[in-house]
Each structure stands twice: as C-alpha cells, then as structure tokens.
Design an enzyme around this catalytic site. Structure first.
Site, PDB file in Angstrom:
ATOM      1  N   ARG A   1       0.601  -1.128  -0.042  1.00  0.00           N
ATOM      2  CA  ARG A   1       0.103  -0.027  -0.066  1.00  0.00           C
ATOM      3  C   ARG A   1       0.847   1.315   0.022  1.00  0.00           C
ATOM      4  NH1 ARG A   1      -3.075   3.089   4.060  1.00  0.00           N
ATOM      5  NH2 ARG A   1      -5.040   4.135   3.299  1.00  0.00           N
TER       6      ARG A   1
ATOM      7  N   HIS B   1       0.598   4.221  -2.723  1.00  0.00           N
ATOM      8  CA  HIS B   1       0.240   5.511  -2.227  1.00  0.00           C
ATOM      9  C   HIS B   1       1.354   6.554  -2.819  1.00  0.00           C
ATOM     10  CE1 HIS B   1      -3.273   4.996   0.610  1.00  0.00           C
ATOM     11  NE2 HIS B   1      -3.353   4.360  -0.378  1.00  0.00           N
TER      12      HIS B   1
ATOM     13  N   ASN C   1      -3.439   8.495   4.367  1.00  0.00           N
ATOM     14  CA  ASN C   1      -2.645   7.661   4.957  1.00  0.00           C
ATOM     15  C   ASN C   1      -2.633   8.037   6.415  1.00  0.00           C
ATOM     16  OD1 ASN C   1      -1.328   7.444   2.732  1.00  0.00           O
ATOM     17  ND2 ASN C   1      -0.280   9.299   2.362  1.00  0.00           N
TER      18      ASN C   1
ATOM     19  N   HIS D   1      -6.432  -5.974  -2.932  1.00  0.00           N
ATOM     20  CA  HIS D   1      -7.107  -6.190  -1.731  1.00  0.00           C
ATOM     21  C   HIS D   1      -7.659  -7.600  -1.425  1.00  0.00           C
ATOM     22  CE1 HIS D   1      -8.758  -1.618  -1.719  1.00  0.00           C
ATOM     23  NE2 HIS D   1      -7.636  -1.714  -1.542  1.00  0.00           N
TER      24      HIS D   1
END
Length: 324
Positions: free
Chosen positions: A66, A70, A98, A197
């Site tokens: 992740r 990001h 975040n 996911h």
C-alpha cells in the site's frame, strides 16, 4: 564558402545535441540491473528483511504494498511518502488517505539501514520500497516480477496531492477509471491492481456507510461486519476487517470471487462488479487466477514507471524519513 562551413558547423552541433538528448532518454529509463555492480546483494538484503517482517505479521506485507501504491500516485514513485513531518516540513503521511493507516515505515527504514551498510549512498528509498512491495506479494503467495530500478528520491512531498490523487474507498467506478487513467494506467490495470485487496484489512470508518446503507451487499456479510463496526461515527472507527473475507493473508483471486457474491468490503471494491463496464474483467479474474497474476504483475511494473526521478534529479537519501 563561409556559409557552407557555418552550415556544416550547425549540422554538427545539432547532431551532438540530438545524441546528447538520446543518451539522456536512455539514462532516464529504469532497468532491472541498475545496481548489479554497485550493490550486488541488494535484492537478497531486501528479500530477507521483508520475509522476516511478513512472517512476524502477515498484514505488514499489505502495508508495504500500500505504501508503494500511495507513493506512486502522488507525483510518481519517488519515495515522497516516506518523508516524516517536521516543524518546517509537511509531508504526505498525515494526508487523509494515510493518516492512522499508512504503516510499514519502520520496515523500510530497517532495510535502508542494512543496504546503507553494504552500499552506502547508492540505493534510493524509492527503489527499496518498489522492491519490498514485490517481495511482500511473493511472500504472501502472489506472482513474482522483475522490478525495474534506478529511481532517485524526492526532496519534496505534497499533502495536497496525496489528498486529491489517491483514490478514496468511496470512489465510483468512473472516478476510479479517471484516477488511474490520470497516471497512465488502463481500466484493466485498475481492476488488476484493485486485486491487491485480496490481502490486508481496512478500518471501520472506510466501510461503515457500505455495510449500513448500501443494498448491493450480501446480507449475512453485512451483518457479520456490523458486529465489529458500530453504526455511530466515532465509535470503533479503527476496528479492522479483512478486505478478503475468504483468505485474508493469501494473495489469490478470492477477492474477485467475493465481488461476484456482493461481498466486497469497500464501496470502491463492489463498484468493480455492479453491472458496469468492468464486470467482465472481474469475472475473468475470478475464473482464471493465472490471468489475474500476470495482469497484476504487468500493472505493478507499469505503475512503477510513473514519473520516476532519474539522472541528477532528486537525491539518494541517507535516511528515508528525511532529506539529506
């Protein structure tokens, strides 16, 4: 005569400039063997540290993956998400996507320390994060791919860009397609990358509205999630639930099978299979795990190519949390 000589000189100069530009293009390309001579043990150093961290806590693999996602969505894969806030610097770690959720910084810091001991001042934090993301997927049972490296680290970060560029869990299908398209990723890339996911967890605050208000959700699944995610905002906001209710710690294609039975945890998950243009891609991945794995790996390579700093741009940080 003078005119002829001048023309020849101009042609020569232009040729040199063009050659120089071509060389710059070549230098700016990421390669899989960028550190093969300058830091030959890089890949094994990162791999052993990631294995150790993920074996201690499976969720850490998701957290590192992740972080890379990001990072890349905010002005490219430049390690900007790793920069800590200070009294005179506002980074991306406290941007809405975040804050209270981005984690794994300590693992990247530990890897950087080990790499610095072996090859001081050579390997960027941006590249360490890219390699660690791949290794996290592999440790959890997902596909392998050759990570392109040669990125340099940003000296700046943008909280505003993090707030606007990272897709929200409330995103509609059209918003997701647009967000990914803005960084050069196709709709198919978007669906494949959403398959990340298949591992990890999400906070109650991200799926509360879905489990209480939406109708395209399996009733038993909604009831189960409601047990640990109270309806009232502010109550249990940080309570976690697995993004893949079937195999939360294994990288597989069950995420897509869950979507087909309306058991997507986030609104932005279920929109991928809700009578829209991506239904066929979800159906394909649910039936063919090897197709998902190959598309996911290809999309990760493509995402890793988003606006890298190369050549003399940026820097090689000594510590990932601050600029030199």
């Amino acid at each position: 005569m003078a005119s002829t000589q001048l023309t020849a000189i101009l042609v020569f100069v232009v040729t040199l400039l063009l050659q120089g530009n071509n060389n710059n293009v070549v230098e700016a390309q990421l390669t899989t063997n960028f550190y093969s001579t300058t830091c030959p043990n890089l890949l094994s150093t990162v791999q052993s540290a990631v294995k150790s961290a993920v074996n201690s806590e499976a969720r850490m693999g998701t957290s590192i993956l992740r972080l890379f996602f990001h990072d890349c969505f905010v002005n490219g894969c430049d390690g900007s998400i790793l920069l800590d806030d200070t009294s005179s610097f506002t980074g991306e770690q406290n941007a809405a996507p975040n804050r209270n959720s981005a984690r794994g910084f300590n693992v990247i810091d530990n890897i950087k320390s080990a790499v610095e001991k072996a090859c001081p001042g050579v390997v960027s934090c941006a590249d360490i994060l890219a390699i660690a993301a791949r290794d996290s997927v592999v440790v959890l049972g997902g596909p392998n791919w050759n990570v392109k490296v040669g990125r340099r680290d940003a000296r700046t970060a943008s909280q505003a860009a993090a707030n606007s560029n990272i897709p929200a869990p409330t995103s509609s299908l059209s918003q997701l397609i647009s967000s990914f398209s803005a960084v050069g990723l196709s709709t198919r890339d978007m669906v494949a990358l959403s398959g990340a996911h298949t591992i990890g967890q999400s906070r109650c605050t991200n799926f509360r509205a879905r489990i209480y208000n939406e109708t395209n959700i399996n009733a038993a699944f909604a009831t189960t999630r409601q047990r640990t995610c109270p309806r009232a905002t502010g109550s249990g906001d940080g309570n976690l639930a697995p993004l893949d209710v079937t195999t939360a710690a294994s990288f597989d294609n069950n995420y897509f099978k869950n979507l087909m039975t309306q058991r997507g945890l986030l609104h932005s998950d279920q929109v991928l299979f809700n009578g829209g243009s991506t239904d066929s891609i979800v159906r394909g991945y649910s039936n063919n795990p090897s197709s998902f794995n190959s598309d996911f790996a290809a999309a990760m390579i493509k995402m890793g190519d988003i606006s890298p700093l190369t050549g003399s741009s940026g820097e090689i940080r000594k510590v990932c949390g601050r600029t030199n």
